[in-house]
Motif scaffolding. Structure first.
Motif, short mmCIF file in Angstrom:
data_model
loop_
_atom_site.label_atom_id
_atom_site.label_comp_id
_atom_site.label_asym_id
_atom_site.label_seq_id
_atom_site.Cartn_x
_atom_site.Cartn_y
_atom_site.Cartn_z
N ARG A 122 0.84 -1.21 0.00
CA ARG A 122 0.00 0.00 0.00
C ARG A 122 0.86 1.25 0.00
NH1 ARG A 122 -3.12 -0.19 5.76
NH2 ARG A 122 -3.56 -2.26 4.95
N ARG A 123 0.23 2.37 -0.34
CA ARG A 123 0.84 3.68 -0.27
C ARG A 123 -0.05 4.59 0.56
NH1 ARG A 123 4.66 5.42 -4.43
NH2 ARG A 123 5.36 3.55 -5.56
N ILE A 124 0.58 5.44 1.37
CA ILE A 124 -0.17 6.36 2.20
C ILE A 124 0.46 7.75 2.11
CG2 ILE A 124 -0.93 4.58 3.83
CD1 ILE A 124 1.25 5.70 5.75
N SER A 125 -0.33 8.76 2.45
CA SER A 125 0.19 10.12 2.51
C SER A 125 -0.16 10.71 3.87
CB SER A 125 -0.41 10.97 1.38
OG SER A 125 -1.82 11.00 1.47
N SER A 126 0.25 11.95 4.08
CA SER A 126 0.02 12.62 5.36
C SER A 126 -0.31 14.08 5.10
CB SER A 126 1.27 12.51 6.25
OG SER A 126 2.31 13.32 5.73
N GLY A 127 -0.40 14.85 6.18
CA GLY A 127 -0.63 16.28 6.05
C GLY A 127 0.65 17.07 5.87
N LEU A 128 1.79 16.38 5.73
CA LEU A 128 3.07 17.03 5.52
C LEU A 128 3.37 17.12 4.02
CD1 LEU A 128 5.15 15.14 8.26
CD2 LEU A 128 3.88 17.30 8.50
N SER A 129 4.22 18.06 3.64
CA SER A 129 4.56 18.22 2.23
C SER A 129 5.39 17.05 1.71
CB SER A 129 5.32 19.53 2.01
OG SER A 129 6.52 19.55 2.77
N ARG A 130 6.14 16.41 2.61
CA ARG A 130 6.89 15.22 2.25
C ARG A 130 7.07 14.36 3.49
NH1 ARG A 130 13.34 16.80 1.76
NH2 ARG A 130 13.51 17.91 3.75
N ILE A 131 7.36 13.09 3.27
CA ILE A 131 7.65 12.17 4.36
C ILE A 131 9.12 11.78 4.24
CG2 ILE A 131 7.12 9.96 5.46
CD1 ILE A 131 4.31 10.19 4.34
N LYS A 132 9.93 12.33 5.12
CA LYS A 132 11.37 12.07 5.09
C LYS A 132 11.77 10.99 6.08
CE LYS A 132 15.77 14.52 4.74
NZ LYS A 132 16.45 15.83 4.84
N ALA A 133 11.01 10.85 7.18
CA ALA A 133 11.30 9.84 8.19
C ALA A 133 10.00 9.22 8.66
CB ALA A 133 12.05 10.47 9.37
N ILE A 134 10.06 7.93 9.02
CA ILE A 134 8.85 7.20 9.42
C ILE A 134 9.21 6.17 10.48
CG2 ILE A 134 9.11 5.45 7.58
CD1 ILE A 134 6.02 5.55 7.29
N THR A 135 8.29 5.98 11.44
CA THR A 135 8.47 4.94 12.44
C THR A 135 7.12 4.49 12.95
OG1 THR A 135 9.67 4.33 14.46
CG2 THR A 135 8.60 6.48 14.45
N LEU A 136 7.05 3.25 13.45
CA LEU A 136 5.85 2.79 14.14
C LEU A 136 5.80 3.40 15.52
CD1 LEU A 136 5.68 0.59 11.87
CD2 LEU A 136 4.85 -0.95 13.66
#
Length: 254
Positions: A64-78
């Motif tokens: 799957r692909r997801i987006s957020s309210g940020l202009s980009r996703i540079k870092a991600i964690t659970l």
């Protein structure tokens, strides 16, 4: 295309253990950066500095692909059953694994943080690596800075920290330094004391992200220059006389 390569390096035997990696596989992916392992899907969440993050299986199939309210996703964690993402400029947001916002984006108390990687401590403290200036930072879930380590003061200096992962069994922090730095893996204890380093040059160039699958002693490192994600058998540094770490939580789908 999925390709396996088996390569043995510095094996270690003795009453303790030293940081050791054995390459077990690799799959292609353009521009990977931050990584985290999700046992609920037996997969990897991957950010590539674009507007979306991708969930992939461990052999490179997109789920799957997801987006957020940020202009980009540079870092991600659970973070528990949800995700925490960062834009690399001091803004963070909590979202579900379907990409639904749990709250509005928030800022770190310093207002700026070149966030390259994120991890969550056992007590919920957020831990991140920053590239410019170079910091290893602990902060509250709301973004208040607790403490920082200037990683340029380390020996060797950690000048281009990109990804961070936390081993839940030991609390150790694993951080990758990209090719503008040492192109190496750094291992820290839970308090941020440097334990060991290991060159990654024989596996790839420009490491950008890292994730741990503790249930199988598996480590994943994203290489930007090689546009790939490599998997390793991972042995952490442990003191003399310590027992090997027990397996942690593994794939819920297995």
């Amino acid at each position: 295309m999925y390709r396996f390569v088996i390569l043995f390096v510095l094996s270690f035997a003795g009453p303790g253990s030293a940081l050791d990696l054995k390459l077990t596989g690799q799959f292609d992916l353009n521009y990977p950066s931050s990584l985290d392992y999700d046992p609920a899907f037996c997969g990897l969440w991957i950010a590539n500095e674009g507007p979306e993050a991708i969930l992939m299986t461990l052999d490179g199939l997109e789920l799957r692909r997801i987006s957020s309210g940020l202009s980009r996703i540079k870092a991600i964690t659970l973070e528990g059953d949800n995700l925490l993402v960062a834009d690399g400029a001091g803004r963070f947001q909590r979202i579900t694994k379907n990409g639904a916002a749990l709250a509005d984006p928030f800022r770190i108390s310093s207002q700026w943080a070149d966030t390259e990687g994120l991890a969550v401590d056992a007590d919920g403290t957020l831990i991140m690596v920053e590239d410019d200036p170079e910091y290893l930072t602990w902060m509250t879930p709301s973004g208040e800075i607790i403490r920082r380590i200037d990683t340029m003061t380390l020996t060797p200096p950690l000048s281009e920290a990109q990804g961070i992962a936390r081993d839940p069994r030991s609390g150790h922090l694993l951080i990758v330094d990209d090719m503008e730095g040492t192109n190496s893996l750094y291992e820290f204890d839970a308090d941020g004391q440097l334990l060991a380093t290991a060159s990654l040059l024989e596996y790839g160039m420009d490491p950008e992200g890292i994730a741990i699958r503790p249930g199988s002693n598996q480590l994943f490192i994203a290489f930007d220059s090689g546009t790939s994600i490599a998997s390793f058998e991972y042995t952490p540094t442990l003191p003399e006389g310590a027992e090997p770490l027990p397996p942690g939580a593994d794939c819920a789908l297995m």
